[in-house]
Motif scaffolding. Structure first.
Motif, short mmCIF file in Angstrom:
data_model
loop_
_atom_site.label_atom_id
_atom_site.label_comp_id
_atom_site.label_asym_id
_atom_site.label_seq_id
_atom_site.Cartn_x
_atom_site.Cartn_y
_atom_site.Cartn_z
N ARG A 62 5.53 -2.77 2.96
CA ARG A 62 5.03 -2.31 1.67
C ARG A 62 5.89 -1.16 1.14
O ARG A 62 6.06 -1.02 -0.08
CB ARG A 62 3.57 -1.90 1.80
CG ARG A 62 2.93 -1.48 0.47
CD ARG A 62 3.01 -2.61 -0.58
NE ARG A 62 2.63 -2.15 -1.89
CZ ARG A 62 1.38 -2.22 -2.38
NH1 ARG A 62 0.40 -2.75 -1.65
NH2 ARG A 62 1.12 -1.79 -3.59
N ASP A 66 7.48 -1.40 -2.53
CA ASP A 66 7.23 -0.38 -3.56
C ASP A 66 8.55 0.24 -4.04
O ASP A 66 8.69 0.59 -5.22
CB ASP A 66 6.32 0.71 -3.02
CG ASP A 66 4.88 0.23 -2.85
OD1 ASP A 66 4.52 -0.79 -3.47
OD2 ASP A 66 4.12 0.89 -2.11
N ARG A 106 1.33 -10.21 4.68
CA ARG A 106 2.04 -9.30 3.77
C ARG A 106 3.10 -10.05 2.96
O ARG A 106 3.22 -9.84 1.75
CB ARG A 106 2.69 -8.17 4.57
CG ARG A 106 1.70 -7.18 5.15
CD ARG A 106 2.41 -6.04 5.85
NE ARG A 106 1.45 -5.10 6.43
CZ ARG A 106 1.36 -4.82 7.73
NH1 ARG A 106 2.18 -5.41 8.58
NH2 ARG A 106 0.46 -3.96 8.18
N GLU A 110 0.28 -10.62 0.05
CA GLU A 110 0.31 -9.29 -0.58
C GLU A 110 1.52 -9.13 -1.50
O GLU A 110 1.38 -8.70 -2.66
CB GLU A 110 0.32 -8.19 0.47
CG GLU A 110 0.31 -6.79 -0.16
CD GLU A 110 0.41 -5.67 0.86
OE1 GLU A 110 -0.12 -4.59 0.60
OE2 GLU A 110 1.04 -5.88 1.93
N ALA A 111 2.71 -9.47 -1.02
CA ALA A 111 3.92 -9.25 -1.82
C ALA A 111 3.90 -10.01 -3.15
O ALA A 111 4.13 -9.41 -4.20
CB ALA A 111 5.17 -9.62 -1.01
#
Length: 255
Positions: A62, A66, A106, A110-111
């Motif tokens: 993450r 970001d 992830r 999530e990504a």
């Protein structure tokens, strides 16, 4: 860049389906931005007028995601965004370490959720743009032996359903692709011993079919008649199909 040139973002563009899509788009004149953790990225064919440029990011982090988001927004707005990057974990669920399961979630869920949301928030799409999310044919049945992968891809399809109204308000269509087994190195790594790779669809063929559906604004894309038949049977008779998947995949995986 010519003002009329179209831009596309493809995650997981270094190999397999993502590379096939990047090549096809570049050959069609797109300026393609490939986002991937690998550096061995396929180049655009000589016949194409478009190009493929590259950004490197480990989407399981993450922190890295970001960090790269402002650069993605700067490179836009995009006419097409393909959120394709994905990894898998096969074997008995309880024997796979937690970090591996979390990395699958992830990268696969999530990504793409974060990238799609940020691009929508920051004007990262041109009016009339398309967002393509790559789920899996496993959405239509159980996937014994790859539970976290199946969960991650199911979540992505549900996310798309919940985001369509918000995307439409920004003149962006959302298509979810549900490809079946593909003839890729990734599929080979996670297939049971003795699996017949010749029965898998070539990624170039799948890319053409899926992109055609995305450009036409279809909500869902299931490339190939056999895969559409499998999805239909999976809806009608989920238990027998899941049992078949268990015999074909789970029981043939290394213990």
């Amino acid at each position: 860049m010519n003002a009329s040139t179209k831009r596309a973002l493809v995650t997981g563009g270094s190999a397999g389906l993502g590379a096939a899509m990047a090549r096809w788009l570049a050959a069609s004149g797109y300026e393609v931005l490939s986002l991937d953790r690998q550096k061995g990225v396929a180049q655009a064919p000589d016949a194409g007028e478009g190009t493929i440029s590259h950004l490197y990011c480990d989407l399981s982090s993450r922190t890295e995601l970001d960090r790269i988001l402002p650069e993605l927004i700067k490179r836009g707005p995009f006419d097409l965004v393909v959120l394709n990057a994905g990894i898998s974990a096969t074997g008995r669920f309880e024997t796979i370490d937690l970090a591996t399961h979390l990395n699958v979630l992830r990268v696969n869920t999530e990504a793409p959720m974060v990238i799609a949301a940020r691009l929508l928030e920051e004007g990262g799409f041109t009016p009339g743009a398309a967002l393509l999310l790559v789920s899996s044919l496993s959405y239509f049945t159980g996937y014994p032996g790859a539970a976290s992968y199946a969960a991650s891809k199911d979540a992505l399809a549900i996310y798309a359903s919940s985001m369509r109204k918000a995307a439409k308000a920004r003149s962006v269509s959302i298509t979810v692709a549900f490809p079946g087994p593909l003839r890729t190195d990734h599929a080979e790594r996670h297939a049971p011993q003795g699996a017949d790779a010749s029965k898998r669809m070539a990624p170039d063929h799948a890319a053409r079919l899926i992109l055609a559906d995305a450009f036409s604004g279809r909500k869902n894309s299931i490339p190939g008649a056999p895969n559409r038949a499998f999805a239909l049977i999976g809806r009608i008779a989920p238990k027998p199909v899941t049992a078949l998947m268990r015999r074909l995949i789970y029981l043939r995986l290394d213990p």
